[in-house]
Motif scaffolding. Structure first.
Motif, PDB file in Angstrom:
ATOM      1  N   UNK A 155      99.114  27.515  20.544  1.00  0.00           N
ATOM      2  CA  UNK A 155     100.210  26.621  20.198  1.00  0.00           C
ATOM      3  C   UNK A 155     100.179  25.363  21.047  1.00  0.00           C
ATOM      4  N   UNK A 156     100.602  24.244  20.432  1.00  0.00           N
ATOM      5  CA  UNK A 156     100.726  22.974  21.150  1.00  0.00           C
ATOM      6  C   UNK A 156     101.854  22.173  20.523  1.00  0.00           C
ATOM      7  N   UNK A 157     102.480  21.350  21.335  1.00  0.00           N
ATOM      8  CA  UNK A 157     103.532  20.447  20.844  1.00  0.00           C
ATOM      9  C   UNK A 157     103.218  19.041  21.335  1.00  0.00           C
ATOM     10  N   UNK A 158     103.245  18.083  20.421  1.00  0.00           N
ATOM     11  CA  UNK A 158     102.961  16.699  20.752  1.00  0.00           C
ATOM     12  C   UNK A 158     104.202  15.848  20.508  1.00  0.00           C
ATOM     13  N   UNK A 159     104.528  15.022  21.484  1.00  0.00           N
ATOM     14  CA  UNK A 159     105.651  14.104  21.361  1.00  0.00           C
ATOM     15  C   UNK A 159     105.134  12.681  21.303  1.00  0.00           C
ATOM     16  N   UNK A 160     105.514  11.951  20.246  1.00  0.00           N
ATOM     17  CA  UNK A 160     105.078  10.572  20.046  1.00  0.00           C
ATOM     18  C   UNK A 160     106.303   9.715  19.775  1.00  0.00           C
ATOM     19  N   UNK A 161     106.201   8.432  20.149  1.00  0.00           N
ATOM     20  CA  UNK A 161     107.278   7.488  19.867  1.00  0.00           C
ATOM     21  C   UNK A 161     106.668   6.107  19.710  1.00  0.00           C
ATOM     22  N   UNK A 162     107.052   5.350  18.677  1.00  0.00           N
ATOM     23  CA  UNK A 162     106.445   4.032  18.482  1.00  0.00           C
ATOM     24  C   UNK A 162     106.698   3.057  19.620  1.00  0.00           C
ATOM     25  N   UNK A 163     107.707   3.325  20.447  1.00  0.00           N
ATOM     26  CA  UNK A 163     108.004   2.428  21.561  1.00  0.00           C
ATOM     27  C   UNK A 163     107.120   2.672  22.775  1.00  0.00           C
ATOM     28  N   UNK A 164     106.431   3.809  22.799  1.00  0.00           N
ATOM     29  CA  UNK A 164     105.624   4.161  23.966  1.00  0.00           C
ATOM     30  C   UNK A 164     104.142   4.123  23.574  1.00  0.00           C
ATOM     31  N   UNK A 165     103.507   3.022  23.929  1.00  0.00           N
ATOM     32  CA  UNK A 165     102.117   2.792  23.548  1.00  0.00           C
ATOM     33  C   UNK A 165     101.252   2.544  24.777  1.00  0.00           C
ATOM     34  N   UNK A 166      99.953   2.790  24.611  1.00  0.00           N
ATOM     35  CA  UNK A 166      98.968   2.476  25.646  1.00  0.00           C
ATOM     36  C   UNK A 166      98.566   1.014  25.545  1.00  0.00           C
ATOM     37  N   UNK A 167      98.435   0.524  24.319  1.00  0.00           N
ATOM     38  CA  UNK A 167      98.004  -0.832  24.043  1.00  0.00           C
ATOM     39  C   UNK A 167      97.329  -0.877  22.693  1.00  0.00           C
ATOM     40  N   UNK A 168      96.903  -2.060  22.263  1.00  0.00           N
ATOM     41  CA  UNK A 168      96.208  -2.151  20.980  1.00  0.00           C
ATOM     42  C   UNK A 168      94.855  -1.454  21.013  1.00  0.00           C
ATOM     43  N   UNK A 169      94.435  -0.953  19.859  1.00  0.00           N
ATOM     44  CA  UNK A 169      93.113  -0.330  19.748  1.00  0.00           C
ATOM     45  C   UNK A 169      92.060  -1.409  19.981  1.00  0.00           C
ATOM     46  N   UNK A 170      91.207  -1.284  21.020  1.00  0.00           N
ATOM     47  CA  UNK A 170      90.203  -2.329  21.277  1.00  0.00           C
ATOM     48  C   UNK A 170      89.114  -2.333  20.202  1.00  0.00           C
TER      49      UNK A 170
END
Length: 507
Positions: free
Chosen positions: A3-18
Motif C-alpha cells: 500500500x502507498x498514499x500520495x498527496x499532491x497539490x497544484x500549489x506545491x511544485x518543484x518547478x517547470x519540467x526542464x
C-alpha cells in the motif's frame, strides 16, 4: 497487497519540467555510430548513410538534446579529423576503447543527423590530450559566421551557416584515472576555467558544463566538485553527474532501490555547489547536467570475445535489457524529475547498441529495448510543472542503499490542459501495490490513459526485447484504475512501471 498514499497539490511544485532533461548520448564507441545511426549500404540507409529505421525510432523517443562525441572517446579526439571531404579524413587510433576510428561520420554529419532528428547538440571538447586553443578553434568553426580561418574552413567544407551550438562540455570524466589526460581537481579546474573564459570571448551566449565526479563512489567525490567550482563558478553554468547501476548477484532489492542513490547523489552535489556559492558570495546558482546515466552491467564482459584490438566499431557493452532493468530506469527518470529544479539537463547513455535504448544489427533490423519505453513515456507525457509528491506507505530495507519506498513516484501537472500525470514503479517482486492519490485540488474528472510495463504471461522479470522478439516487453493497458470523488486508486502489478493520466480543470 502493498500500500502507498500520495498527496499532491497544484500549489506545491518543484518547478517547470526542464526541456533538456530528456536527452541521450552518442559516442564514437563500439557500434553506436557505425552500424548504429550510420550504415551506408544498409537497405534502410538514405543517401547520407543514415539508417532511416533507427532515425524513425529516435524521433519516436524524442531526445531533446544529444551529447557528442564522447565520453572517454573525446579525451583523445582531434576534431579536425572529422571535418572536410571524407576521402581526406585520416583513420586514427582510439585509445579509450582500443579501436580504430575511420572519421567517416564526423561533425558535419552529426549536425545534419541531429537536425533531422530535431534535437539539440551538446558538444564536448577535448581537455585530455588538447586544451584551450583547440576548443576555441572548434567553437570558431561551429559558431562564427565567417571571415576567419576556422569559420572560412567550415564554409569551404560546404556549410555556409554556423552550426550555432550553444551547449558545451568542458571535457569528460577528468577525475577518472582511466581517462586519457586524467587530471587532479586543481589541474582540471584551472584548465576548465581558462578554456571557458576564452570560449566565451568568441561566443558569449554559450552554456558550459564543468566535469563533476564520474560517480558518487569516486574517492574524490565532493572534494572534486568543491575544488572545481571554487575555480570555475563564474565561468560555468552546470556541473556534471554520471551514474550507472547494475544488479549484483543475489541483491535485486538494492538494484531496484538505485534511485535512492541517485537522489542522494544529486542532493549532495547541489549542497556542495550551494556551499561554494555561499563562500564566494555568488549570485547565480549552478545547476546539474546529469549527462550520463543508465543501467550498465559493468561486471559482465564488455567486449565480444571475437573482437580484436584496433577493430573498427567492435561490439562493446551491448547489454540486453530486461523487465527489471526497465523498472529501474523508470525510477531513475522519476529521480531526475523530482529534482528538476536543479537537474535541468539529462542524457541517458547511450542511444544505440552501446548500453543502448535502441539496438540494431548490421544489414539487419532495429528495435527498441525495454528501457526505451519508460524514457519515451516520460519524455512525451511529463508536461508543465513537476509536482511535489508526499508519499507514505510500505517500505523495505535494501542492502546497499538503505530504506526505500515500495512505490516510487513522480508526478507532473500541465496547468494549460489540466492534465495530471503519475509515473509509478512497484518495486515488490511478488505483490501488487494499491496506491491512493488525492486529486481534489486539480478538479480531476476522468482517467485519460493508464499503461503498465511488467512481465506478462509466459514471461518473467528477466524477459527482454531482442531480434527474435522485438516487442516482447512494452507498455500494456492498466485496467485497475478508479477515480471517485477526487481520489484515485491505482493497483500496480508486481515489479512494474506504470503511467496514469487524469483530466483535470485547466488553470
Amino acid at each position: 497487497m502493498r500500500n502507498a498514499h500520495l498527496t499532491l497539490d497544484p500549489a506545491f511544485t518543484v518547478g517547470p519540467v526542464p526541456h533538456r532533461l530528456f536527452g541521450s548520448f552518442v559516442e564514437h564507441m563500439g557500434r553506436c555510430v557505425y552500424t548504429g545511426i550510420y550504415e551506408p549500404g544498409h537497405a534502410a540507409a538514405d543517401d547520407r548513410g543514415f539508417r532511416t529505421d533507427v532515425l524513425q525510432m529516435v524521433r519516436e523517443l524524442g531526445p531533446t538534446v544529444v551529447r557528442y562525441p564522447g565520453g572517454n572517446f573525446v579525451s583523445g579526439f582531434d576534431w579536425e579529423d572529422s571535418v572536410g571531404p571524407r576521402a581526406e579524413r585520416p583513420r586514427r587510433i582510439d585509445r579509450a576503447w582500443r579501436s580504430v576510428e575511420t572519421n567517416q561520420f564526423g561533425l558535419a554529419e552529426f549536425d545534419e543527423w541531429a537536425r533531422e532528428v530535431g534535437t539539440e547538440t551538446m558538444m564536448a571538447v577535448n581537455l585530455g590530450t588538447r586544451g584551450l586553443q583547440d576548443a576555441c578553434n572548434l567553437l570558431e568553426y561551429t559558431n562564427h559566421a565567417g571571415g576567419t580561418k576556422y569559420s572560412d574552413l567550415r564554409i569551404a567544407h560546404g556549410t555556409k551557416d554556423p552550426l550555432d551550438i550553444k551547449l558545451w562540455c568542458l571535457g569528460n570524466e577528468m577525475d577518472g584515472p582511466w581517462q586519457v589526460g586524467h587530471k587532479t581537481a586543481h589541474e582540471y579546474a584551472r584548465l576548465a576555467a581558462e578554456t571557458g573564459r576564452a570560449m566565451r570571448l568568441i561566443d558569449p551566449d554559450i552554456e558550459l558544463v564543468a566535469c563533476g565526479s564520474s560517480s558518487r563512489a569516486m574517492p574524490t567525490f565532493g572534494s572534486w566538485e568543491s575544488t572545481v567550482l571554487e575555480e570555475c563558478y563564474d565561468v560555468v553554468d552546470y556541473v556534471s553527474c554520471h551514474a550507472y547501476y547494475e544488479e549484483s548477484e543475489g541483491d535485486v532489492g538494492s538494484f531496484l532501490a538505485s534511485a535512492v542513490d541517485m537522489d542522494a547523489f544529486i542532493e549532495e552535489v547541489v549542497a556542495t555547489a550551494d556551499a561554494v556559492r555561499a563562500r564566494g558570495k555568488h549570485r547565480k546558482r549552478i545547476n546539474i547536467s546529469f549527462d550520463e546515466w543508465n543501467v550498465w552491467y559493468i561486471s559482465r564482459p564488455h567486449h565480444d570475445p571475437s573482437a580484436k584490438p584496433w577493430d573498427v566499431a567492435p561490439r562493446v557493452i551491448e547489454d540486453e535489457y530486461s523487465v527489471t532493468d526497465a523498472v529501474v530506469v523508470g525510477t531513475l527518470l522519476n529521480s531526475l524529475l523530482r529534482h528538476g529544479d536543479r537537474v535541468t539537463i539529462g542524457c541517458q547513455a547511450q542511444l544505440v547498441n552501446v548500453i543502448g535504448l535502441l539496438r540494431s544489427e548490421p544489414d539487419g533490423p532495429a528495435w527498441k529495448q525495454t528501457i526505451a519505453h519508460p524514457f519515451e513515456q516520460v519524455r512525451h507525457l511529463a508536461k508543465g510543472e513537476i509536482l511535489q509528491v508526499q508519499a507514505s506507505g510500505d517500505r523495505y530495507e535494501s542492502a546497499k542503499y538503505g530504506d526505500a519506498e515500495i512505490v516510487d513516484a513522480a508526478a507532473t501537472h500541465d496547468p494549460e490542459t489540466g492534465t495530471v500525470t503519475l509515473f509509478l514503479a512497484n518495486r515488490d517482486l511478488e505483490q501488487p501495490a494499491r496506491v491512493e492519490v488525492g486529486l481534489r485540488g486539480f478538479g480531476a474528472e476522468r482517467v485519460v490513459s493508464a499503461t503498465t510495463l511488467h512481465a506478462g504471461e509466459d514471461q518473467d522479470r528477466h524477459t527482454t526485447n531482442n531480434q527474435a522478439n522485438p516487442t516482447a516487453v512494452q507498455p500494456r493497458p492498466l485496467a485497475d484504475v478508479e477515480l471517485t470523488g477526487g481520489t484515485a486508486t491505482v493497483v500496480l502489478p508486481p515489479l512494474s512501471w506504470s503511467v496514469v493520466q487524469f483530466a483535470g480543470a485547466p488553470a
